[in-house]
Design a protein around this motif. Sequence first.
Motif, PDB file in Angstrom:
ATOM      1  N   ALA A 183       2.515 -13.794  -8.794  1.00  0.00           N
ATOM      2  CA  ALA A 183       3.095 -13.043  -9.580  1.00  0.00           C
ATOM      3  C   ALA A 183       4.539 -13.591  -9.715  1.00  0.00           C
ATOM      4  CB  ALA A 183       3.108 -11.623  -9.122  1.00  0.00           C
ATOM      5  N   GLU A 184       5.154 -13.442 -10.686  1.00  0.00           N
ATOM      6  CA  GLU A 184       6.567 -13.632 -10.812  1.00  0.00           C
ATOM      7  C   GLU A 184       7.634 -12.727  -9.985  1.00  0.00           C
ATOM      8  OE1 GLU A 184       7.971 -14.058 -14.802  1.00  0.00           O
ATOM      9  OE2 GLU A 184       6.576 -15.363 -15.316  1.00  0.00           O
TER      10      GLU A 184
ATOM     11  N   LEU B 253     -13.656  -6.122   4.020  1.00  0.00           N
ATOM     12  CA  LEU B 253     -12.826  -6.981   2.903  1.00  0.00           C
ATOM     13  C   LEU B 253     -12.022  -5.954   2.010  1.00  0.00           C
ATOM     14  CD1 LEU B 253     -12.870  -9.712   1.502  1.00  0.00           C
ATOM     15  CD2 LEU B 253     -14.320  -8.719  -0.206  1.00  0.00           C
ATOM     16  N   LEU B 254     -10.714  -6.231   2.259  1.00  0.00           N
ATOM     17  CA  LEU B 254      -9.671  -5.154   1.358  1.00  0.00           C
ATOM     18  C   LEU B 254      -9.641  -6.261  -0.072  1.00  0.00           C
ATOM     19  CD1 LEU B 254      -7.055  -4.364   3.781  1.00  0.00           C
ATOM     20  CD2 LEU B 254      -8.956  -2.992   2.730  1.00  0.00           C
ATOM     21  N   PRO B 255      -8.991  -5.744  -1.088  1.00  0.00           N
ATOM     22  CA  PRO B 255      -8.432  -6.608  -2.128  1.00  0.00           C
ATOM     23  C   PRO B 255      -7.824  -7.731  -1.894  1.00  0.00           C
ATOM     24  CG  PRO B 255      -8.197  -4.102  -2.600  1.00  0.00           C
ATOM     25  CD  PRO B 255      -8.447  -4.482  -1.152  1.00  0.00           C
ATOM     26  N   LEU B 256      -7.604  -8.620  -2.942  1.00  0.00           N
ATOM     27  CA  LEU B 256      -6.847  -9.803  -2.600  1.00  0.00           C
ATOM     28  C   LEU B 256      -5.670 -10.002  -1.824  1.00  0.00           C
ATOM     29  CD1 LEU B 256      -7.459 -10.991  -6.278  1.00  0.00           C
ATOM     30  CD2 LEU B 256      -8.921 -11.781  -4.589  1.00  0.00           C
ATOM     31  N   SER B 257      -5.438 -11.147  -1.185  1.00  0.00           N
ATOM     32  CA  SER B 257      -4.177 -11.309  -0.602  1.00  0.00           C
ATOM     33  C   SER B 257      -3.348 -12.183  -1.417  1.00  0.00           C
ATOM     34  CB  SER B 257      -4.220 -12.111   0.603  1.00  0.00           C
ATOM     35  OG  SER B 257      -4.691 -13.201   0.572  1.00  0.00           O
ATOM     36  N   MET B 258      -1.965 -12.190  -1.189  1.00  0.00           N
ATOM     37  CA  MET B 258      -0.844 -12.736  -1.944  1.00  0.00           C
ATOM     38  C   MET B 258      -1.473 -14.200  -2.071  1.00  0.00           C
ATOM     39  SD  MET B 258       2.751 -11.043  -1.809  1.00  0.00           S
ATOM     40  CE  MET B 258       2.900 -10.824   0.036  1.00  0.00           C
ATOM     41  N   GLY B 259      -1.739 -14.612  -0.760  1.00  0.00           N
ATOM     42  CA  GLY B 259      -1.852 -16.174  -0.711  1.00  0.00           C
ATOM     43  C   GLY B 259      -3.327 -16.370  -1.287  1.00  0.00           C
TER      44      GLY B 259
ATOM     45  N   GLY C 251      13.344 -10.806  -1.423  1.00  0.00           N
ATOM     46  CA  GLY C 251      13.929 -12.236  -2.100  1.00  0.00           C
ATOM     47  C   GLY C 251      12.786 -13.358  -1.616  1.00  0.00           C
ATOM     48  N   ASP C 252      13.403 -14.605  -1.826  1.00  0.00           N
ATOM     49  CA  ASP C 252      12.601 -15.706  -1.707  1.00  0.00           C
ATOM     50  C   ASP C 252      12.872 -16.775  -0.584  1.00  0.00           C
ATOM     51  OD1 ASP C 252      10.444 -15.420  -3.834  1.00  0.00           O
ATOM     52  OD2 ASP C 252      11.987 -15.755  -5.286  1.00  0.00           O
TER      53      ASP C 252
END
Length: 399
Positions: free
Chosen positions: A148-149, A133-139, A374-375
């Motif tokens: 995050a913005e 288990l690694l730290p949180l994912s963006m998902g 970018g998005d």
Amino acid sequence: MSSPPQRMIRRDAEAQIRSLALGFPAVAVIGPRQSGKTTLVRSVFPHLPYVLLEDPDTRAFAEEDPRSFLIHYEKTGAILDEVQRVPELFSYLQGVLDANQRPGQFILTGSQNFLMMERISQSLAGRVGIVKLLPLSMGELARAGLEAERYEDLLYAGLFPRPYSSAVHPRDFYSSYIQTYIERDLRLLKQVQNLSAFQTFMKMCAYRSGQVVNYSSLAHDCGITHNTAKEWLSLLETSMLIVLVRPHHKNFNKRLVRMPKLYFTDPGLAAHLAGVQGTDDLIYHPLRGGLFESLIIAEFLKFRLNRGKESNLYFWRDKLGHEIDCIIEYMGWDPIPVEIKSGRTPSPDFFNEIAYWNELSGNAPDRSFVVYGGDRSQRRAAGHLVGYRDLEPIIRYLE
């Protein structure tokens, strides 16, 4: 001002842990300190007694009389947190598991993965299902309403759960984290006598995020030997604080770089080791590209580990300087090239290395990707342009 209530963030590894608990008498969840192991297993197994072996009285009982300690949990099973603190338990636990083959009896967690894996391989091989288990994912953050913005926010704050579930500032969290790791965890290892030199070593590694490892340069900058640099880098890798991505073997008659690339599994840790003071510092910081690359590589790695799979990530670089940041080995098919660019504005130059690779390999543009800062995701003639929040087109090759 009172702290906000702790927020439970659902983890993608939950399904794999539940699956393993149906087939193995024990499940081990290992990973860096503070990656969320305890919160996860206690939420998945609320019916199991929870035992923290860092508690002095509990640890003393387990050390002095491991057989009697385990008798308490033979019928109920238990979560044994930081179990590597009592190495004697593993041999006795083997007997308990062999006597009663009931699945999911014991859930083991540990943050000192070098010790955990050594004990498991010695005493519990074949009896334990393992999840890293690694730290949180963006998902995971996005599903919890904590997206995050800007990606610079992620590079600075990192993805460890604590700053997202409490009022602690990332600066304070990482300062404490680094000291805890160095002064507490490393003291248990005979390989590190000079803790101050090791802290300098970690900082020098942070400055090299996203770079090919040069052991001689790293050793010189830290005032240590070449062999010590290799040994300490291995410690960080086994601690799951860094990942060393190995070079891919395809050479197309070109001479290849043979050294691995270094990434931190959490960009926030690297940023704080490198002395980054805030999110705005990262807008023009020379480390921004390397930290962004670390963020994306870690996302790919988390997807694999959360499903009980090992890394299938490589990179490719020849002696002429041509490089593909990430090569994904996909089920025996031709490898998938992924370039990673921190820029927010798409540029035709983003696809230069992809085009070079595709010409050499015969790979098709529809199996080629550039992840950028970018998005907007777009289909280009040279391949897919993928926004950093929208990694789904690539994720399918990580299954």
